[in-house]
Design a protein around this motif. Structure first.
Motif, mmCIF file in Angstrom:
data_model
loop_
_atom_site.group_PDB
_atom_site.id
_atom_site.type_symbol
_atom_site.label_atom_id
_atom_site.label_comp_id
_atom_site.label_asym_id
_atom_site.label_seq_id
_atom_site.Cartn_x
_atom_site.Cartn_y
_atom_site.Cartn_z
ATOM 1 N N GLU A 425 12.063 -12.842 -9.930
ATOM 2 C CA GLU A 425 12.082 -11.687 -9.024
ATOM 3 C C GLU A 425 10.929 -11.770 -8.025
ATOM 4 O O GLU A 425 11.092 -11.481 -6.832
ATOM 5 N N ASP A 426 9.741 -12.172 -8.528
ATOM 6 C CA ASP A 426 8.578 -12.324 -7.636
ATOM 7 C C ASP A 426 8.826 -13.418 -6.603
ATOM 8 O O ASP A 426 8.458 -13.277 -5.431
ATOM 9 N N GLU A 427 9.444 -14.511 -7.052
ATOM 10 C CA GLU A 427 9.731 -15.618 -6.137
ATOM 11 C C GLU A 427 10.713 -15.175 -5.050
ATOM 12 O O GLU A 427 10.544 -15.499 -3.861
ATOM 13 N N TYR A 429 11.103 -12.140 -3.969
ATOM 14 C CA TYR A 429 10.411 -11.199 -3.085
ATOM 15 C C TYR A 429 9.525 -11.953 -2.084
ATOM 16 O O TYR A 429 9.469 -11.602 -0.893
ATOM 17 N N LEU A 430 8.864 -13.007 -2.537
ATOM 18 C CA LEU A 430 8.027 -13.815 -1.642
ATOM 19 C C LEU A 430 8.878 -14.473 -0.562
ATOM 20 O O LEU A 430 8.453 -14.595 0.593
ATOM 21 N N ARG A 431 10.090 -14.875 -0.934
ATOM 22 C CA ARG A 431 10.987 -15.475 0.054
ATOM 23 C C ARG A 431 11.430 -14.450 1.098
ATOM 24 O O ARG A 431 11.582 -14.776 2.280
ATOM 25 N N ARG A 432 11.595 -13.222 0.678
ATOM 26 C CA ARG A 432 11.933 -12.155 1.630
ATOM 27 C C ARG A 432 10.769 -11.896 2.581
ATOM 28 O O ARG A 432 10.969 -11.662 3.773
ATOM 29 N N LEU A 433 9.538 -11.953 2.038
ATOM 30 C CA LEU A 433 8.349 -11.793 2.883
ATOM 31 C C LEU A 433 8.237 -12.931 3.886
ATOM 32 O O LEU A 433 7.913 -12.714 5.057
ATOM 33 N N ASP A 434 8.504 -14.154 3.414
ATOM 34 C CA ASP A 434 8.480 -15.320 4.301
ATOM 35 C C ASP A 434 9.488 -15.175 5.432
ATOM 36 O O ASP A 434 9.265 -15.643 6.554
#
Length: 495
Positions: A425-427, A429-434
């Protein structure tokens, strides 16, 4: 590491100290020889303080054994012997040795640098912990700082000694980040600021000092507070002011400039330092850098973002409007300068900082200054609203594309019977931020703020473009509920 080990063992074999494989017994023997020679040297120094010839031979003997001890750096699992046989204590004692030409930086510092090499420390965590504990117990940083203070950097060997000393500190800080607070308080912060502002030509040591300073300030409010109390904000601003109208002369000088900007950004995470930044006319300097269009412009934008964000940035936001900062920031909002792209700054990074600054102003400004900001959006037939909506759809499309891919991967995981855990889930979310989620959230925040400003012209323009582009208030509300930029604003106000 193997080649260095072979080289050091070869040196020992050549010296005749050992004739076979290095083992615990030979290391013990080496350390005990060091202790014996160290004691003898100290004894003769006390007995004949004014007759160097009487203890010079012991000085050279001590120098030889310290050189041979470098081989211990190839066996970090035996570091505990250095502690148990008192060698660490003796080495630290030699840091205050009177004869800097032979010992202080040339021998002991070189040895400590080898012993604390970060790759070596990670080879044996247990041995490394024992060594670092013993060094810190002996106040190693305070001793290293005292040693640097008496070295003359005009002499190449002593300048090298300063560089190697900084390497020891960097090695320890990388292995154990928690020691940064203690290191800063043992005189290191004060020495770094003094060295950075020294009026001497740029060199490798100044670059290294800027790196160590940035490391000390990372995620550490204690060191940030200490820097502020030592007038460090003024030191950073003075050093950075050089780059207001001039680009760094070399890649190394550019790296130092970026380190100092990073240090300043770290410091501005502490509210008290924002006051110092304001009093030191930091806003004016950053605003000038934005206008001058030099290499420093990208980092100046980042500093402004750090200084103005959140409720603690209220005073900076008001001052920014007073110094006509809106005239500087909105042209950057309307178009990403080509020079910034050439400097390696991607559009997203630039647009994120600019949007964050505008969002902070909308959150913090009151009365006349807020009116001046909102009026900017009505200028030239609401061209800034048009740009806002253009960016909104650009980032909405990017985030929706990322979401679609993520949903596809989640679906495949379910089909394979895999469990979606917190790490995944964290990964995601980081991809969405990217993809630009944070910039999208900032843009939605600005949309809601100007729509709720009471200026019907702005609200009508936002809705008009949303309808024309097939946008949705519902989507904006959803994004706002994910993150309302720390505001109490209700996303439902966009009606």
């Amino acid at each position: 590491m193997a080649s260095r080990r072979e080289m050091l063992i070869e040196i020992l074999n050549y010296s005749g100290f050992i004739g076979g494989e290095l083992d615990e017994s030979s290391v013990k023997k080496m350390i005990l020889t060091f202790e014996k020679r160290s004691y003898k040297n100290q004894e003769l120094r006390i007995k004949f303080p004014d007759t160097p010839g009487r203890f010079m031979e012991t000085e050279l003997d001590l120098n030889d054994i310290i050189q041979e001890m470098h081989v211990i750096a190839t066996m970090p699992d035996l570091y505990h012997l250095l502690v148990e046989l008192n060698a660490v204590h003796s080495l630290l004692g030699l840091l205050s040795h009177e004869n800097t030409d032979i010992l202080s930086f040339k021998d002991v510092v070189d040895l400590l640098q080898e012993l604390t090499d970060i790759d070596t420390l990670h080879e044996s965590e247990e041995g490394a912990e024992v060594l670092i504990d013993s060094l810190l117990e002996g106040q190693v940083v305070a001793l290293l700082v005292q040693n640097m203070e008496r070295l003359d950097e005009q002499v190449k060997e002593e300048a090298d000694g300063v560089y190697n000393t900084l390497a020891i500190i960097e090695n320890m800080a990388e292995f154990r980040p928690g020691l940064c607070t203690e290191a800063a308080q043992q005189g290191l912060m004060q020495w770094l600021l003094k060295r950075i502002k020294a009026k001497i030509p740029f060199d490798a040591n100044k670059l290294y000092c800027s790196e160590i300073l940035a490391i000390l300030l990372q995620n550490n409010d204690s060191t940030r507070e200490l820097l502020g109390e030592l007038d460090g904000i003024d030191v950073l601003l003075q050093q950075l002011s050089v780059f207001k109208r001039h680009n760094p002369a070399t890649a190394e000088e550019q790296e130092m400039m970026e380190n100092l900007f990073d240090a300043l950004c770290s410091c501005l995470m502490l509210a008290a330092n924002r006051d110092r930044f304001l009093r030191g006319e930091g806003l004016q300097l950053m605003n000038l850098m934005l206008r001058e269009k030099k290499m420093s412009r990208t980092s100046a934008l980042k500093v402004l973002d750090h200084g103005m964000i959140g409720p603690e940035g209220s005073d900076d936001c008001h001052k920014f409007v007073d110094i006509l900062g809106l005239r500087t920031i909105f042209p950057l909002f309307m178009k990403t300068p080509k020079k910034m792209r050439k400097a390696g700054t991607v559009d997203k990074e630039h647009e994120e900082h600019v949007c964050s600054i505008i969002a902070s102003c909308l959150q913090n400004l009151k009365a006349q200054q807020r009116t001046r900001l909102l009026s900017k959006f009505t200028e030239n037939d609401c061209e800034k609203v048009d740009r806002l909506m253009e960016l909104h759809f650009k980032y909405l499309e990017a985030v929706q594309l990322a979401d679609k891919r993520i949903e596809g991967e989640k679906h495949d995981m379910v089909k394979r019977g895999e469990i979606l855990d917190d790490v995944m889930e964290d990964e995601f979310y980081l991809r969405r931020l990217d993809a630009g989620l944070f910039v999208l959230q900032l843009l939605c925040y600005i949309m809601v703020e100007i729509s709720n400003s009471g200026i019907s012209q702005l609200q009508q323009r936002v809705h008009q473009i949303l309808n024309l582009r097939g946008g949705s208030v519902k989507v904006v509300r959803h994004i706002m509920r994910e993150n309302v930029n720390g505001s109490e604003l209700d996303p439902d106000l966009l009606e």
